[in-house]
Motif scaffolding. Structure first.
Motif, mmCIF file in Angstrom:
data_model
loop_
_atom_site.group_PDB
_atom_site.id
_atom_site.type_symbol
_atom_site.label_atom_id
_atom_site.label_comp_id
_atom_site.label_asym_id
_atom_site.label_seq_id
_atom_site.Cartn_x
_atom_site.Cartn_y
_atom_site.Cartn_z
ATOM 1 N N TYR A 1 0.800 -1.228 0.000
ATOM 2 C CA TYR A 1 0.000 0.000 0.000
ATOM 3 C C TYR A 1 0.830 1.274 0.000
ATOM 4 O O TYR A 1 0.274 2.367 0.089
ATOM 5 C CB TYR A 1 -0.940 0.013 1.209
ATOM 6 N N TYR A 2 2.152 1.160 -0.066
ATOM 7 C CA TYR A 2 2.966 2.376 -0.092
ATOM 8 C C TYR A 2 4.263 2.114 -0.836
ATOM 9 O O TYR A 2 4.713 0.978 -0.967
ATOM 10 C CB TYR A 2 3.263 2.893 1.325
ATOM 11 N N SER A 3 4.860 3.188 -1.341
ATOM 12 C CA SER A 3 6.107 3.089 -2.104
ATOM 13 C C SER A 3 7.304 3.239 -1.173
ATOM 14 O O SER A 3 7.165 3.620 -0.001
ATOM 15 C CB SER A 3 6.147 4.189 -3.167
ATOM 16 N N GLU A 4 8.490 2.964 -1.714
ATOM 17 C CA GLU A 4 9.718 3.148 -0.938
ATOM 18 C C GLU A 4 9.903 4.612 -0.547
ATOM 19 O O GLU A 4 10.353 4.920 0.559
ATOM 20 C CB GLU A 4 10.926 2.658 -1.744
ATOM 21 N N ASP A 5 9.553 5.513 -1.466
ATOM 22 C CA ASP A 5 9.680 6.944 -1.172
ATOM 23 C C ASP A 5 8.755 7.334 -0.012
ATOM 24 O O ASP A 5 9.154 8.078 0.899
ATOM 25 C CB ASP A 5 9.332 7.769 -2.411
ATOM 26 N N THR A 6 7.514 6.823 -0.046
ATOM 27 C CA THR A 6 6.575 7.124 1.032
ATOM 28 C C THR A 6 7.084 6.550 2.348
ATOM 29 O O THR A 6 7.023 7.209 3.399
ATOM 30 C CB THR A 6 5.188 6.543 0.707
ATOM 31 N N HIS A 7 7.578 5.330 2.324
ATOM 32 C CA HIS A 7 8.135 4.713 3.530
ATOM 33 C C HIS A 7 9.230 5.594 4.123
ATOM 34 O O HIS A 7 9.262 5.855 5.330
ATOM 35 C CB HIS A 7 8.686 3.326 3.187
ATOM 36 N N SER A 8 10.133 6.079 3.271
ATOM 37 C CA SER A 8 11.246 6.909 3.748
ATOM 38 C C SER A 8 10.735 8.201 4.367
ATOM 39 O O SER A 8 11.237 8.648 5.403
ATOM 40 C CB SER A 8 12.200 7.222 2.593
ATOM 41 N N ARG A 9 9.733 8.818 3.747
ATOM 42 C CA ARG A 9 9.200 10.078 4.272
ATOM 43 C C ARG A 9 8.495 9.881 5.614
ATOM 44 O O ARG A 9 8.622 10.695 6.528
ATOM 45 C CB ARG A 9 8.246 10.717 3.263
ATOM 46 N N VAL A 10 7.760 8.791 5.731
ATOM 47 C CA VAL A 10 7.050 8.527 6.983
ATOM 48 C C VAL A 10 8.045 8.252 8.113
ATOM 49 O O VAL A 10 7.915 8.787 9.222
ATOM 50 C CB VAL A 10 6.066 7.354 6.820
ATOM 51 N N ILE A 11 9.059 7.440 7.832
ATOM 52 C CA ILE A 11 10.061 7.137 8.855
ATOM 53 C C ILE A 11 10.814 8.405 9.250
ATOM 54 O O ILE A 11 11.091 8.644 10.437
ATOM 55 C CB ILE A 11 11.050 6.056 8.354
ATOM 56 N N ALA A 12 11.144 9.246 8.257
ATOM 57 C CA ALA A 12 11.838 10.506 8.555
ATOM 58 C C ALA A 12 10.971 11.412 9.424
ATOM 59 O O ALA A 12 11.468 12.076 10.351
ATOM 60 C CB ALA A 12 12.220 11.210 7.258
ATOM 61 N N ALA A 13 9.673 11.447 9.149
ATOM 62 C CA ALA A 13 8.762 12.274 9.947
ATOM 63 C C ALA A 13 8.680 11.748 11.377
ATOM 64 O O ALA A 13 8.672 12.522 12.345
ATOM 65 C CB ALA A 13 7.373 12.293 9.303
ATOM 66 N N MET A 14 8.611 10.439 11.543
ATOM 67 C CA MET A 14 8.587 9.847 12.882
ATOM 68 C C MET A 14 9.839 10.214 13.659
ATOM 69 O O MET A 14 9.778 10.590 14.846
ATOM 70 C CB MET A 14 8.479 8.318 12.780
ATOM 71 N N ASP A 15 10.987 10.113 12.982
ATOM 72 C CA ASP A 15 12.253 10.426 13.648
ATOM 73 C C ASP A 15 12.321 11.891 14.049
ATOM 74 O O ASP A 15 12.740 12.226 15.165
ATOM 75 C CB ASP A 15 13.432 10.080 12.725
ATOM 76 N N SER A 16 11.923 12.778 13.140
ATOM 77 C CA SER A 16 12.038 14.212 13.420
ATOM 78 C C SER A 16 11.082 14.665 14.516
ATOM 79 O O SER A 16 11.389 15.580 15.294
ATOM 80 C CB SER A 16 11.789 15.020 12.144
ATOM 81 N N LEU A 17 9.920 14.001 14.611
ATOM 82 C CA LEU A 17 8.930 14.377 15.619
ATOM 83 C C LEU A 17 9.098 13.613 16.933
ATOM 84 O O LEU A 17 8.457 13.935 17.928
ATOM 85 C CB LEU A 17 7.512 14.135 15.086
ATOM 86 N N GLY A 18 9.945 12.582 16.911
ATOM 87 C CA GLY A 18 10.097 11.757 18.095
ATOM 88 C C GLY A 18 8.859 10.937 18.384
ATOM 89 O O GLY A 18 8.504 10.695 19.543
#
Length: 346
Positions: free
Chosen positions: A43-60
């Protein structure tokens, strides 16, 4: 349905960061973030996966694991079974693979549980896992083709995936590399550099990948009209590797290239080369097979065949979670390509 991308919004910063905040920061829907958290890769692309993980990391962002586990009736844990010898200091690949598995499980909001067994009864610990259901799935490595652990897990319905090929009558939940094919570009590189006299040193043991690497080495040499003498081939323990390397280097017509079956052995060979007053990469080429951290610590650094452990770990975790989510999953195993890492040793 594929993910829908929405304009990124500035997430609220007060209080606990929520899945809605992550979705806003990544510019995706809340459902897409949920798909990433639960490993629903279709249900998601590699690019989307990377953006979601980056958002999780940046927001804690810290997912509510207890709530997820309660809703799904899952432990949110994946087990990795290892044999005791995998923890030996010389088995540097174990740490490399562990790091990749920790990241791969963390990326889909799971914990990795590493376990081993006592005595000679490897299956007893799996009986306990099945009885207690303390993990949702199990990853196997150092797999034999007819692996009793895989057979037991398949019979008892506990999802699993294997780093290493499995027998045709077992579920093909495996990811592996083509060890023989990985040797070909390495030999091509050495031959193009002018090497014609070769030796091969591998680790002791009858595992199929050890035989495949030697066979791939021999086949690749034959394609260039070359062969390795029988007395220049060894599979042995650390002491045997050191003694054999010294004998090779003492020959009047010593090999100009020593190909090792893994990086740990290649590092030992490099040390022996230096101990007799020669230099790896100048007087004799030395190559490994793993492409991990060990090769960075030798002087010079190792030329090696790199095993893509990060991708292998992701694929194994994905295969586990697909079975957890969808039940029995048919399909072939997966061979992933290797690549040469060029250092100063060859």
């Amino acid at each position: 349905m594929p993910e829908t991308r929405t304009p990124a919004r500035t997430p609220r910063r007060s209080g606990r960061v929520s899945i809605v905040d992550v979705a806003a920061a990544a510019g995706v829907s809340r459902q897409t973030v949920s798909n990433v958290l639960n490993g629903r890769k279709e249900y998601y692309s590699e690019d989307t996966h990377s953006r979601v993980i980056a958002a999780m990391d940046s927001l804690g962002y810290q997912p509510n694991r207890a709530a997820q586990s309660l809703r799904s009736q899952r432990s949110m844990q994946i087990g990795w079974h290892i044999f005791g010898e995998q923890l030996q200091a010389m088995r540097g690949f174990t740490l490399q693979f562990l790091q990749a598995l920790v990241k791969a499980t963390s990326d889909v909001d799971h914990h990795l549980v590493v376990f081993t067994h006592h005595d000679d009864d490897a299956l007893q610990v799996f009986k306990d896992l099945v009885a207690r259901r303390t993990v949702d799935a199990v990853i196997l490595s150092e797999s034999g083709v007819d692996d009793e652990r895989a057979r037991f897990l398949a019979e008892h319905g506990l999802p699993f995936a294997s780093f290493g090929r499995l027998a045709p009558d077992l579920p093909q939940h495996w990811v592996d590399i083509d060890n023989a094919a990985g040797m070909h570009p390495l030999v091509d590189h050495l031959v193009s550099a002018g090497h014609r006299q070769f030796a091969y040193i591998g680790a002791e043991g009858g595992e199929f990948w050890k035989a495949e690497r030697l066979e791939g080495f021999r086949t690749a040499l034959a394609e260039h009209g070359l062969r390795v003498p029988a007395n220049a081939v060894l599979h042995g323990d650390d002491a045997a590797v050191r003694a054999h390397t010294r004998r090779l280097l003492a020959r009047r017509n010593r090999p100009t290239a020593i190909v090792a079956g893994n990086d740990a052995i290649a590092a030992v060979v490099v040390n022996v080369v230096h101990s007799v007053g020669l230099r790896a990469g100048r007087d004799v080429a030395v190559t490994g097979f793993d492409g991990g951290a060990i090769g960075l610590f030798t002087e010079p650094t190792l030329t090696s065949v790199r095993i893509p452990v990060e991708r292998i770990a992701r694929e194994l975790v994905d295969r586990c979670l697909r079975q957890v989510r969808d039940g029995a999953v048919d399909g072939p195993g997966l061979l992933v390509p290797t690549e040469i890492v060029r250092g100063g040793s060859a």
